[in-house]
Design an enzyme around this catalytic site. Structure first.
Site, short mmCIF file in Angstrom:
data_model
loop_
_atom_site.label_atom_id
_atom_site.label_comp_id
_atom_site.label_asym_id
_atom_site.label_seq_id
_atom_site.Cartn_x
_atom_site.Cartn_y
_atom_site.Cartn_z
CG ASP A 17 63.94 68.41 97.39
OD1 ASP A 17 62.96 69.10 97.73
OD2 ASP A 17 63.85 67.22 97.05
N GLY A 19 62.33 66.85 100.70
CA GLY A 19 61.89 65.47 100.59
C GLY A 19 62.90 64.56 99.92
CB SER A 117 60.47 72.05 100.01
OG SER A 117 59.61 70.93 100.00
#
Length: 209
Positions: A17, A19, A117
């Site tokens: 991922d 973030g 993402s």
């Protein structure tokens, strides 16, 4: 949440991922920026922002940035321009997660790295340029706004696994949200819940990286 079984040779690919795993995010920066333009306190806006259907449709590319900002204008009750909304929207990115760059650099020498993402067009345009260095470690970045699918939906993981081209059980997935970890595990991926860069370091060490 149980720790995944990791050992040297257990993975053929690593999936990250972005973030709060690779890029640090502070949503309060957006509220502060928007409040400044609107002439109000950030707390005044806090309860007016929701990760609702419009937010999700923006992340799957169903609606444009302009349409999203128009919806924010209505839901938050502030008459900002698209440019002002965009400024705050991109202000959430505050830098790389501490220590992640050397970990990715090291891992990339051993295994192919990918990213997945939940994001939107405005953010992609911003972070692709601002963080090109650290993002350069990834062989491919799967974006919800491009593939039309978002975590934790099963179809999203299936799409990414197929594109990577190795069995789901041979992919180690790193994410900061428990719901995304559970979604990935349900599709057969080995998943690591990331609460800090140390979790990434520990997992890589267990993999012999």
């Amino acid at each position: 949440m149980t720790r995944p079984l990791l050992f040297p040779g257990a993975a053929d690919a690593l999936l990250f991922d972005l973030g709060r795993v690779v890029l640090d995010i502070d949503f309060n920066k957006a509220l502060a920026c928007w409040a400044g333009h609107a002439g109000c306190e950030p707390a005044h806006l806090l309860g007016r922002f929701a990760r609702d259907e419009i937010y999700h449709r923006h992340e799957t590319g169903e609606i444009s940035d302009a349409e999203f900002f128009s919806a924010l204008r209505a839901s938050m009750g502030i008459e900002l321009s698209d440019t002002q909304f965009l400024e705050g929207w991109n202000a959430i990115f505050t830098g790389e997660m501490p220590g992640i760059a050397p970990l990715l650099k090291r891992a990339a020498k051993r295994l192919p790295l990918y990213a997945f993402s939940n994001t939107n067009g405005a953010h992609v345009e911003h972070f692709s340029k601002a963080y090109a260095g650290v993002l350069g470690h990834f062989r491919e970045i799967f974006l919800s706004s491009s593939i039309g699918l978002r975590k934790p939906d099963a179809a999203a993981y299936d799409h990414v696994v197929k594109a990577i081209g190795v069995p789901a059980s041979r992919i180690v997935f790193f994410d900061d949200l428990a719901e995304n970890i559970e979604g990935a595990r349900s599709r057969g991926l080995t998943s690591v819940h990331v609460t800090s860069p140390e979790d990434v370091a520990v997992a890589l060490a267990a993999l012999g990286i």
